[in-house]
Scaffold this motif. Structure first.
Motif, mmCIF file in Angstrom:
data_model
loop_
_atom_site.group_PDB
_atom_site.id
_atom_site.type_symbol
_atom_site.label_atom_id
_atom_site.label_comp_id
_atom_site.label_asym_id
_atom_site.label_seq_id
_atom_site.Cartn_x
_atom_site.Cartn_y
_atom_site.Cartn_z
ATOM 1 N N UNK A 50 0.814 -1.219 0.000
ATOM 2 C CA UNK A 50 0.000 0.000 0.000
ATOM 3 C C UNK A 50 0.848 1.269 0.000
ATOM 4 N N UNK A 51 2.054 1.188 0.541
ATOM 5 C CA UNK A 51 2.881 2.387 0.703
ATOM 6 C C UNK A 51 3.103 3.179 -0.586
ATOM 7 N N UNK A 52 3.406 2.524 -1.738
ATOM 8 C CA UNK A 52 3.697 3.309 -2.944
ATOM 9 C C UNK A 52 2.522 4.135 -3.456
ATOM 10 N N UNK A 53 1.296 3.769 -3.097
ATOM 11 C CA UNK A 53 0.130 4.446 -3.683
ATOM 12 C C UNK A 53 -0.777 5.125 -2.660
ATOM 13 N N UNK A 54 -0.476 5.021 -1.363
ATOM 14 C CA UNK A 54 -1.307 5.645 -0.340
ATOM 15 C C UNK A 54 -0.486 6.682 0.418
ATOM 16 N N UNK A 55 -0.679 7.916 0.045
ATOM 17 C CA UNK A 55 0.093 9.007 0.641
ATOM 18 C C UNK A 55 -0.135 9.117 2.148
ATOM 19 N N UNK A 56 -1.391 8.945 2.582
ATOM 20 C CA UNK A 56 -1.710 9.064 4.004
ATOM 21 C C UNK A 56 -0.982 8.005 4.834
ATOM 22 N N UNK A 57 -0.901 6.783 4.285
ATOM 23 C CA UNK A 57 -0.186 5.720 4.990
ATOM 24 C C UNK A 57 1.295 6.058 5.096
ATOM 25 N N UNK A 58 1.884 6.581 4.030
ATOM 26 C CA UNK A 58 3.299 6.960 4.083
ATOM 27 C C UNK A 58 3.530 8.048 5.128
ATOM 28 N N UNK A 59 2.604 8.982 5.213
ATOM 29 C CA UNK A 59 2.732 10.048 6.210
ATOM 30 C C UNK A 59 2.685 9.475 7.624
ATOM 31 N N UNK A 60 1.824 8.475 7.823
ATOM 32 C CA UNK A 60 1.726 7.839 9.147
ATOM 33 C C UNK A 60 3.029 7.130 9.488
ATOM 34 N N UNK A 61 3.575 6.379 8.514
ATOM 35 C CA UNK A 61 4.837 5.668 8.748
ATOM 36 C C UNK A 61 5.955 6.659 9.055
ATOM 37 N N UNK A 62 6.021 7.752 8.299
ATOM 38 C CA UNK A 62 7.061 8.761 8.532
ATOM 39 C C UNK A 62 6.918 9.396 9.914
ATOM 40 N N UNK A 63 5.671 9.708 10.294
ATOM 41 C CA UNK A 63 5.423 10.346 11.581
ATOM 42 C C UNK A 63 5.808 9.426 12.738
ATOM 43 N N UNK A 64 5.442 8.161 12.630
ATOM 44 C CA UNK A 64 5.777 7.213 13.703
ATOM 45 C C UNK A 64 7.276 6.967 13.737
ATOM 46 N N UNK A 65 7.890 6.896 12.570
ATOM 47 C CA UNK A 65 9.348 6.724 12.511
ATOM 48 C C UNK A 65 10.056 7.886 13.206
ATOM 49 N N UNK A 66 9.524 9.084 13.015
ATOM 50 C CA UNK A 66 10.115 10.246 13.687
ATOM 51 C C UNK A 66 9.941 10.167 15.184
ATOM 52 N N UNK A 67 8.787 9.677 15.642
ATOM 53 C CA UNK A 67 8.572 9.477 17.089
ATOM 54 C C UNK A 67 9.589 8.492 17.653
ATOM 55 N N UNK A 68 9.841 7.423 16.909
ATOM 56 C CA UNK A 68 10.824 6.431 17.354
ATOM 57 C C UNK A 68 12.212 7.071 17.442
ATOM 58 N N UNK A 69 12.547 7.881 16.437
ATOM 59 C CA UNK A 69 13.873 8.515 16.409
ATOM 60 C C UNK A 69 14.057 9.484 17.557
ATOM 61 N N UNK A 70 12.983 10.137 17.957
ATOM 62 C CA UNK A 70 13.062 11.166 18.997
ATOM 63 C C UNK A 70 12.846 10.614 20.398
ATOM 64 N N UNK A 71 12.500 9.327 20.481
ATOM 65 C CA UNK A 71 12.191 8.719 21.803
ATOM 66 C C UNK A 71 13.428 8.664 22.679
#
Length: 463
Positions: A442-463
């Protein structure tokens, strides 16, 4: 009634714009125009052959899906560009790569079964000519793998390393190396039946053959191959029927001294979702690992990529990128492409300051130890649910989505096996396989899902 090809292409570009960043769209799609669309053939005018290469390597999947949605099925794509800049009488026209002759090949449905009783003597080996040994950068981290690969390619009759099983994380050059073997074998013996396929394509072909009652043709074709190269074999996990078919093909090829070459993101000893009898065969020959590229190899890759693209990148910029982008060769090549895109759009030179900005954007997650608990905390924080709910049997949509996201990110960042991830969440490894594939597809065609993955990845990086 004439077709307004300009409006169709604008609609197509809007779909593409919604699925990539503004910067990517501006760099690679804003200046592409439709030349015409007729008889199932779409012609796009691009600025140069460099654009053709980048579209094929980086955006073909998204471009294919967008074209299918707007133009329909079976469209053949042609790129047009001026060999001499600004001189329309020097226009060159090329079709999309031989690896995908029709733009919708294998995009929305399983491909029709390609196997018939009478096979032509020559057939498409599905090898990318760019993936040869001459273009393969080598260093300490891949020395053993390359030596064995060249040994097989130079003397296919010697079956000491049969099968060859190449493992390693994403982006370290597995696909390049295994295809290089096939290319050299074909160079020395053009009549050799060499075939490269991904495990997913093998699965799709098997499903189509089974549906059409052509399993015997499927077997006959694969058993006729001299050198069979299967990429990303881990994608057959949890597919017992396909594994059983591959088991018998493997046995037949091996017994007849045919070479088998496999790649995976992990060695056979760490693979979940496979029958033990198949895993034992993966271990029969040579198992080699490709590690993350060392510093000197990273410099070599950057210099080679810059040379291929006709770029003059200063040594201090090469050193800076090599010292800061450490995970994969693909990531390094992506940084070079981004440098070119930024310099083109901004009409500026490639400087150390530009390299710092590009690298900062490319490396979103700082390279440090991430554990399973950090992933669950970040996911639950994003979805605003309690961590304990992940471990319940609840099938509520928001909890199910969060659970799938945990599985995907735990595999990506923590490096746990699918079995371990499933055990932690009280699920089977097959459930984890499904969750990870669902998000990856789904990632290549669902922009909202990519945004969610990026946002959570940033939370992990900042934890």
């Amino acid at each position: 009634m004439s077709i307004d090809h300009t409006s169709l292409w604008n609609t197509c570009r809007n779909i593409i714009r919604d699925n990539i960043s503004t910067q990517q769209y501006t760099a690679w799609f804003s200046n592409i125009e439709s030349v015409g669309f007729a008889n199932g053939e779409l012609r796009l005018h691009v600025p140069s052959s460099f654009f053709v290469e980048q579209l094929e390597e980086r955006y073909l999947d998204l471009l294919s899906k967008a074209i299918y949605k707007v133009y329909g099925e079976g469209v053949a794509l042609y790129y047009c560009y001026d060999a001499v800049n600004g001189q329309s009488d020097s226009t060159v026209q090329v079709r999309t790569s031989d690896q995908s002759p029709e733009i919708m090949r294998n995009v929305h449905v399983a491909p029709a079964n390609p196997f018939i009783n009478e096979q032509p003597r020559d057939f498409d080996s599905q090898l990318n000519p760019k993936y040869n040994f001459a273009n393969y950068c080598f260093g300490q981290s891949n020395q053993v793998a390359r030596t064995i690969a060249e040994s097989i390619a130079n003397d296919p009759s010697n079956k000491t390393f049969n099968p060859l099983f190449v493992s390693g994380p994403c982006g370290v050059g597995k696909t390049h190396l295994i295809q290089a073997i096939g290319i050299r074998i074909k160079e020395r013996n053009p009549r050799a039946r060499v075939l490269y396929v991904t495990a997913r394509l093998f699965q799709s072909q098997y499903t189509a053959a089974n549906h059409k009652g052509q399993i015997n043709n499927f077997f006959h074709f694969y058993q006729s191959i001299d050198t069979l190269i299967i990429d990303d074999v881990q994608d057959l996990a949890g597919k017992p029927e396909t594994q059983n078919t591959f088991f018998h093909i493997f046995n037949q090829l091996h017994q007849n001294n045919r070479q088998i070459i496999l790649s995976s993101d992990c060695p056979p000893s760490e693979m979940d979702g496979f029958e033990e009898r198949l895993l034992s065969r993966f271990k029969w020959g040579a198992a080699v690992a490709l590690d993350k590229p060392d510093t000197e190899l990273r410099r070599h890759v950057l210099r080679r990529k810059a040379q291929q693209d006709g770029l003059d990148i200063a040594p201090e910029i090469i050193d800076y990128v090599a010292e800061n982008v450490t995970d994969s060769i693909r990531e390094l090549e992506g940084v070079v492409v981004s440098l070119v895109a930024h310099a083109t759009v901004l009409n500026c030179d490639i400087t150390l300051d530009l390299a710092r900005r590009v690298v900062a954007n490319a490396i979103k997650i700082r390279r440090r130890q991430v554990n399973f608990e950090m992933v669950t905390q970040a996911v639950c924080s994003y979805f605003k649910i309690e961590v304990d709910t992940l471990f319940t049997k609840s099938r509520k949509r928001e909890i199910s989505d969060a659970r799938q996201m945990v599985m995907y990110l735990a595999k990506k960042f923590v490096g746990l096996s699918l079995k371990n991830i499933g055990t932690k969440l009280g699920r089977t490894h097959a459930t984890v396989i499904y969750a990870c594939r669902n998000i990856e597809e789904r990632l290549p065609i669902e922009r909202e899902l990519r945004q969610s993955v990026d946002a959570i990845s940033q939370l992990i990086a900042n934890n």
